[in-house]
Scaffold this motif. Structure first.
Motif, PDB file in Angstrom:
ATOM      1  N   ASP A  74      17.627  -2.635  31.654  1.00  0.00           N
ATOM      2  CA  ASP A  74      17.523  -1.427  32.472  1.00  0.00           C
ATOM      3  C   ASP A  74      16.067  -1.052  32.715  1.00  0.00           C
ATOM      4  O   ASP A  74      15.718  -0.562  33.800  1.00  0.00           O
ATOM      5  CB  ASP A  74      18.265  -0.264  31.807  1.00  0.00           C
ATOM      6  N   GLU A  75      15.211  -1.286  31.725  1.00  0.00           N
ATOM      7  CA  GLU A  75      13.788  -1.013  31.904  1.00  0.00           C
ATOM      8  C   GLU A  75      13.207  -1.874  33.019  1.00  0.00           C
ATOM      9  O   GLU A  75      12.410  -1.398  33.836  1.00  0.00           O
ATOM     10  CB  GLU A  75      13.052  -1.274  30.589  1.00  0.00           C
ATOM     11  N   VAL A  76      13.614  -3.129  33.085  1.00  0.00           N
ATOM     12  CA  VAL A  76      13.111  -4.014  34.140  1.00  0.00           C
ATOM     13  C   VAL A  76      13.670  -3.601  35.499  1.00  0.00           C
ATOM     14  O   VAL A  76      12.965  -3.634  36.512  1.00  0.00           O
ATOM     15  CB  VAL A  76      13.441  -5.483  33.825  1.00  0.00           C
ATOM     16  N   TYR A  77      14.927  -3.199  35.542  1.00  0.00           N
ATOM     17  CA  TYR A  77      15.475  -2.686  36.807  1.00  0.00           C
ATOM     18  C   TYR A  77      14.633  -1.519  37.316  1.00  0.00           C
ATOM     19  O   TYR A  77      14.470  -1.330  38.527  1.00  0.00           O
ATOM     20  CB  TYR A  77      16.924  -2.238  36.633  1.00  0.00           C
ATOM     21  N   GLY A  78      14.094  -0.740  36.395  1.00  0.00           N
ATOM     22  CA  GLY A  78      13.268   0.390  36.799  1.00  0.00           C
ATOM     23  C   GLY A  78      11.964  -0.029  37.445  1.00  0.00           C
ATOM     24  O   GLY A  78      11.301   0.790  38.102  1.00  0.00           O
ATOM     25  N   GLU A  79      11.550  -1.276  37.264  1.00  0.00           N
ATOM     26  CA  GLU A  79      10.322  -1.780  37.883  1.00  0.00           C
ATOM     27  C   GLU A  79      10.536  -2.194  39.341  1.00  0.00           C
ATOM     28  O   GLU A  79       9.566  -2.398  40.078  1.00  0.00           O
ATOM     29  CB  GLU A  79       9.806  -2.998  37.111  1.00  0.00           C
ATOM     30  N   ILE A  80      11.786  -2.366  39.749  1.00  0.00           N
ATOM     31  CA  ILE A  80      12.094  -2.863  41.097  1.00  0.00           C
ATOM     32  C   ILE A  80      12.130  -1.694  42.066  1.00  0.00           C
ATOM     33  O   ILE A  80      12.993  -0.823  41.967  1.00  0.00           O
ATOM     34  CB  ILE A  80      13.431  -3.623  41.106  1.00  0.00           C
ATOM     35  N   THR A  81      11.202  -1.658  42.990  1.00  0.00           N
ATOM     36  CA  THR A  81      11.158  -0.541  43.934  1.00  0.00           C
ATOM     37  C   THR A  81      12.305  -0.658  44.937  1.00  0.00           C
ATOM     38  O   THR A  81      12.628  -1.754  45.404  1.00  0.00           O
ATOM     39  CB  THR A  81       9.828  -0.516  44.702  1.00  0.00           C
ATOM     40  N   PRO A  82      12.943   0.450  45.275  1.00  0.00           N
ATOM     41  CA  PRO A  82      14.070   0.405  46.214  1.00  0.00           C
ATOM     42  C   PRO A  82      13.577   0.183  47.639  1.00  0.00           C
ATOM     43  O   PRO A  82      12.411   0.443  47.965  1.00  0.00           O
ATOM     44  CB  PRO A  82      14.705   1.785  46.064  1.00  0.00           C
ATOM     45  N   PRO A  83      14.454  -0.322  48.495  1.00  0.00           N
ATOM     46  CA  PRO A  83      14.080  -0.456  49.903  1.00  0.00           C
ATOM     47  C   PRO A  83      13.918   0.919  50.548  1.00  0.00           C
ATOM     48  O   PRO A  83      14.458   1.915  50.063  1.00  0.00           O
ATOM     49  CB  PRO A  83      15.259  -1.219  50.517  1.00  0.00           C
ATOM     50  N   SER A  84      13.169   0.957  51.619  1.00  0.00           N
ATOM     51  CA  SER A  84      13.008   2.208  52.351  1.00  0.00           C
ATOM     52  C   SER A  84      14.357   2.671  52.905  1.00  0.00           C
ATOM     53  O   SER A  84      15.132   1.855  53.413  1.00  0.00           O
ATOM     54  CB  SER A  84      12.022   2.008  53.507  1.00  0.00           C
ATOM     55  N   PRO A  85      14.667   3.959  52.800  1.00  0.00           N
ATOM     56  CA  PRO A  85      15.939   4.449  53.350  1.00  0.00           C
ATOM     57  C   PRO A  85      16.086   4.181  54.842  1.00  0.00           C
ATOM     58  O   PRO A  85      17.208   4.130  55.359  1.00  0.00           O
ATOM     59  CB  PRO A  85      15.887   5.958  53.066  1.00  0.00           C
ATOM     60  N   SER A  86      14.961   4.013  55.549  1.00  0.00           N
ATOM     61  CA  SER A  86      15.029   3.767  56.995  1.00  0.00           C
ATOM     62  C   SER A  86      15.110   2.284  57.338  1.00  0.00           C
ATOM     63  O   SER A  86      15.249   1.929  58.506  1.00  0.00           O
ATOM     64  CB  SER A  86      13.795   4.374  57.677  1.00  0.00           C
ATOM     65  N   ALA A  87      15.056   1.406  56.336  1.00  0.00           N
ATOM     66  CA  ALA A  87      15.071  -0.034  56.609  1.00  0.00           C
ATOM     67  C   ALA A  87      16.428  -0.470  57.137  1.00  0.00           C
ATOM     68  O   ALA A  87      17.471   0.055  56.721  1.00  0.00           O
ATOM     69  CB  ALA A  87      14.720  -0.807  55.341  1.00  0.00           C
ATOM     70  N   ASP A  88      16.441  -1.432  58.049  1.00  0.00           N
ATOM     71  CA  ASP A  88      17.710  -2.019  58.469  1.00  0.00           C
ATOM     72  C   ASP A  88      18.222  -2.909  57.338  1.00  0.00           C
ATOM     73  O   ASP A  88      17.502  -3.225  56.391  1.00  0.00           O
ATOM     74  CB  ASP A  88      17.523  -2.833  59.753  1.00  0.00           C
ATOM     75  N   TRP A  89      19.485  -3.340  57.432  1.00  0.00           N
ATOM     76  CA  TRP A  89      20.103  -4.045  56.314  1.00  0.00           C
ATOM     77  C   TRP A  89      19.357  -5.327  55.971  1.00  0.00           C
ATOM     78  O   TRP A  89      19.197  -5.667  54.797  1.00  0.00           O
ATOM     79  CB  TRP A  89      21.577  -4.338  56.601  1.00  0.00           C
ATOM     80  N   ARG A  90      18.878  -6.034  56.976  1.00  0.00           N
ATOM     81  CA  ARG A  90      18.216  -7.309  56.713  1.00  0.00           C
ATOM     82  C   ARG A  90      16.877  -7.090  55.984  1.00  0.00           C
ATOM     83  O   ARG A  90      16.578  -7.770  54.998  1.00  0.00           O
ATOM     84  CB  ARG A  90      18.004  -8.065  58.025  1.00  0.00           C
ATOM     85  N   THR A  91      16.099  -6.138  56.467  1.00  0.00           N
ATOM     86  CA  THR A  91      14.824  -5.828  55.815  1.00  0.00           C
ATOM     87  C   THR A  91      15.050  -5.299  54.405  1.00  0.00           C
ATOM     88  O   THR A  91      14.337  -5.668  53.464  1.00  0.00           O
ATOM     89  CB  THR A  91      14.052  -4.787  56.647  1.00  0.00           C
ATOM     90  N   GLY A  92      16.068  -4.448  54.247  1.00  0.00           N
ATOM     91  CA  GLY A  92      16.354  -3.882  52.945  1.00  0.00           C
ATOM     92  C   GLY A  92      16.772  -4.935  51.933  1.00  0.00           C
ATOM     93  O   GLY A  92      16.286  -4.949  50.801  1.00  0.00           O
ATOM     94  N   LEU A  93      17.674  -5.838  52.330  1.00  0.00           N
ATOM     95  CA  LEU A  93      18.132  -6.870  51.407  1.00  0.00           C
ATOM     96  C   LEU A  93      17.019  -7.869  51.098  1.00  0.00           C
ATOM     97  O   LEU A  93      16.929  -8.372  49.969  1.00  0.00           O
ATOM     98  CB  LEU A  93      19.353  -7.591  51.977  1.00  0.00           C
ATOM     99  N   ARG A  94      16.156  -8.144  52.047  1.00  0.00           N
ATOM    100  CA  ARG A  94      15.015  -9.027  51.772  1.00  0.00           C
ATOM    101  C   ARG A  94      14.095  -8.381  50.731  1.00  0.00           C
ATOM    102  O   ARG A  94      13.600  -9.042  49.822  1.00  0.00           O
ATOM    103  CB  ARG A  94      14.248  -9.326  53.063  1.00  0.00           C
ATOM    104  N   HIS A  95      13.877  -7.089  50.886  1.00  0.00           N
ATOM    105  CA  HIS A  95      13.029  -6.356  49.935  1.00  0.00           C
ATOM    106  C   HIS A  95      13.624  -6.430  48.532  1.00  0.00           C
ATOM    107  O   HIS A  95      12.911  -6.697  47.549  1.00  0.00           O
ATOM    108  CB  HIS A  95      12.896  -4.908  50.387  1.00  0.00           C
ATOM    109  N   VAL A  96      14.918  -6.206  48.426  1.00  0.00           N
ATOM    110  CA  VAL A  96      15.586  -6.252  47.123  1.00  0.00           C
ATOM    111  C   VAL A  96      15.497  -7.655  46.530  1.00  0.00           C
ATOM    112  O   VAL A  96      15.211  -7.826  45.333  1.00  0.00           O
ATOM    113  CB  VAL A  96      17.051  -5.808  47.248  1.00  0.00           C
ATOM    114  N   ALA A  97      15.740  -8.660  47.352  1.00  0.00           N
ATOM    115  CA  ALA A  97      15.709 -10.047  46.861  1.00  0.00           C
ATOM    116  C   ALA A  97      14.353 -10.381  46.262  1.00  0.00           C
ATOM    117  O   ALA A  97      14.256 -10.962  45.171  1.00  0.00           O
ATOM    118  CB  ALA A  97      16.049 -11.002  48.002  1.00  0.00           C
ATOM    119  N   HIS A  98      13.294 -10.007  46.963  1.00  0.00           N
ATOM    120  CA  HIS A  98      11.959 -10.293  46.452  1.00  0.00           C
ATOM    121  C   HIS A  98      11.636  -9.433  45.230  1.00  0.00           C
ATOM    122  O   HIS A  98      10.918  -9.881  44.320  1.00  0.00           O
ATOM    123  CB  HIS A  98      10.915 -10.078  47.549  1.00  0.00           C
TER     124      HIS A  98
END
Length: 232
Positions: A74-98
């Protein structure tokens, strides 16, 4: 042992001590041990030694090793920044993947603790919520399908990268050096003509670094989702 989840269980009241403890101190000490030597280095005895405390004191904060591993994840999950709320699905999922890949490269043990059963710590739940929310398809099952496909690719690709890094450390050979060492054998096998497609891979494929291979594979997955939801 308490039936409460560790997330709901309060820490014991602080007491004057030359070696103060907290759940955060314990978790971060465990992460440092795992970063340095893998999950085999994580034990209550070693964490306590790193904090100059007696092992029994830790049980007031964390009752089992399984709880400690959940807290570390859970501590490591806290290091992963969330995608921008305005991002489209493709940009958001790419951000999460990286974000997941980058976290696993910093903490190689992280990928060993990820599975199909979702983690339920507060940071993991936030990560799950923001990831799902970036895919604004009408049908929630379509959202789950898209996110599941991307995360399955990410977990598999990153696990492969980490496995290769571990192989390099254990053998002292890079992937390129290993390929050169096995070259004569592979040439003999390809010369039989039984593996024409593998021969093309050996002779025609372009070498690329792991980051590029990750990006290409991710594009295949995202393109597939786009085709399914935006058919020509």
């Amino acid at each position: 042992m308490s039936n409460e989840a560790v997330w709901d269980r309060p820490e014991p009241p602080s007491k004057p001590s030359p070696t103060p403890l907290s759940r955060d101190l314990i978790v971060n000490a465990a992460i440092r041990l795992a970063d340095g030597g893998g999950l085999d280095e994580v034990s209550f005895r070693k964490v306590a030694a790193a904090l100059n405390a007696g092992p029994m004191r830790l049980y007031g904060y964390v009752e089992t090793k399984a709880e400690l591993l959940d807290l570390m994840v859970d501590e490591v999950y806290g290091e992963i920044t969330p995608p921008s709320p305005s991002a489209d699905w493709r940009t958001g999922l790419r951000h999460v993947a990286h974000g997941v890949r980058d976290a696993a490269k910093r903490h190689e043990w992280f990928i060993d603790l990820l599975s199909n059963r979702p983690h339920q710590g507060p940071n993991a739940l936030t990560h799950m919520e923001t990831t799902l929310a970036t895919v604004r398809f009408e049908n929630i099952d379509d959202v789950l399908g898209a996110v599941g496909a991307v995360m399955a690719y990410v977990f598999g690709a990153v696990r492969g990268e980490i496995t290769e890094l571990r192989a390099e450390r254990s053998t002292g050979m890079t992937e390129e050096q290993w390929q050169r060492a096995s070259g004569p054998y592979m040439q003999r096998m390809l010369a039989t003509g039984r593996f024409p497609t593998l021969a093309r891979v050996m002779h025609e494929s372009s070498d690329s670094d792991p980051a590029h291979r990750f990006e290409v594979g991710l594009d295949y997955v995202l393109d597939g989702i786009a085709t399914r939801h935006n058919p020509a």
